[in-house]
Motif scaffolding. Sequence first.
Motif, PDB file in Angstrom:
ATOM      1  N   GLN A 199       0.722  -1.266   0.197  1.00 27.92           N
ATOM      2  CA  GLN A 199      -0.019   0.141  -0.017  1.00 27.92           C
ATOM      3  C   GLN A 199       0.908   1.135   0.160  1.00 27.92           C
ATOM      4  OE1 GLN A 199      -3.270   0.015  -0.049  1.00 27.92           O
ATOM      5  NE2 GLN A 199      -3.002  -2.035  -0.526  1.00 27.92           N
ATOM      6  N   ARG A 200       2.140   1.034   0.127  1.00 31.12           N
ATOM      7  CA  ARG A 200       3.042   2.319   0.356  1.00 31.12           C
ATOM      8  C   ARG A 200       2.832   3.249   1.606  1.00 31.12           C
ATOM      9  NH1 ARG A 200       1.590   1.271  -4.566  1.00 31.12           N
ATOM     10  NH2 ARG A 200       0.486   3.289  -5.018  1.00 31.12           N
ATOM     11  N   ASP A 201       2.540   2.604   2.513  1.00 32.63           N
ATOM     12  CA  ASP A 201       1.895   3.186   3.647  1.00 32.63           C
ATOM     13  C   ASP A 201       3.062   3.341   4.832  1.00 32.63           C
ATOM     14  OD1 ASP A 201       0.783   4.025   5.972  1.00 32.63           O
ATOM     15  OD2 ASP A 201      -1.000   2.661   5.918  1.00 32.63           O
ATOM     16  N   ALA A 202       3.755   4.584   4.663  1.00 30.95           N
ATOM     17  CA  ALA A 202       5.101   4.954   5.625  1.00 30.95           C
ATOM     18  C   ALA A 202       4.653   4.893   6.895  1.00 30.95           C
ATOM     19  CB  ALA A 202       5.673   6.194   5.049  1.00 30.95           C
ATOM     20  N   ALA A 203       3.226   5.602   7.293  1.00 28.77           N
ATOM     21  CA  ALA A 203       2.904   5.630   8.596  1.00 28.77           C
ATOM     22  C   ALA A 203       2.836   4.244   9.173  1.00 28.77           C
ATOM     23  CB  ALA A 203       1.747   6.488   8.619  1.00 28.77           C
ATOM     24  N   ALA A 204       2.040   3.318   8.370  1.00 22.14           N
ATOM     25  CA  ALA A 204       1.891   1.950   9.090  1.00 22.14           C
ATOM     26  C   ALA A 204       3.154   1.186   9.289  1.00 22.14           C
ATOM     27  CB  ALA A 204       1.114   1.282   8.093  1.00 22.14           C
ATOM     28  N   ALA A 224       4.046   1.418  -8.268  1.00 20.06           N
ATOM     29  CA  ALA A 224       3.179   0.439  -8.129  1.00 20.06           C
ATOM     30  C   ALA A 224       4.101  -0.550  -7.618  1.00 20.06           C
ATOM     31  CB  ALA A 224       2.686  -0.056  -9.452  1.00 20.06           C
ATOM     32  N   MET A 225       3.432  -1.391  -6.663  1.00 18.98           N
ATOM     33  CA  MET A 225       4.160  -2.252  -6.020  1.00 18.98           C
ATOM     34  C   MET A 225       3.525  -3.546  -5.776  1.00 18.98           C
ATOM     35  SD  MET A 225       6.331  -2.198  -2.272  1.00 18.98           S
ATOM     36  CE  MET A 225       7.902  -1.568  -2.938  1.00 18.98           C
TER      37      MET A 225
END
Length: 159
Positions: free
Chosen positions: A53-58, A98-99
């Motif tokens: 999700q490319r969610d740095a905070a998580a 995208a990943m």
Amino acid sequence: MRASALLRLPLVLLALAAAACSPRLLPGTEIKDDPDTRAIFELIRAYRDAMRQRDAAAILAMVSPDYFDNSGTPEPEDDVDRAILEKRLPQDLEKVDAMNLDLTLRNIQVQNDRAVAEVFYDSWYRVKTPAGDVARRDSDIHQFRLRKLGGKWLFAGGL
């Protein structure tokens, strides 16, 4: 019941008893399922999902306050601590268009409040560059270092 079936019955019961006594394993692994290995397994799955999700905070929420990684080199210029990770991770993930990331857990070694988890990773991603998007694929074996703080496993190095 036929005689041959009666003769096989004790063997079947013995096999079932042996299977019931064998240790539980983490799904898709040969790693014993216990509270620590299960928590580490779940942490690695959460990391994989946050990366997708490319969610740095998580991801940062899964990182120990004393995070440190020397990047495998003796030179201090490429060392990463928690403060550097907090700055770089969001910037790096913004460059990813995208990943997809697959992580296969190979081993977990737990010693008290420290652990090492070995994974095989396979990643596909597109990186935004001034010349346009560049598709990449990387695969390798990787080790995450973990630390248990307040009863919770966190990444202490290796991201």
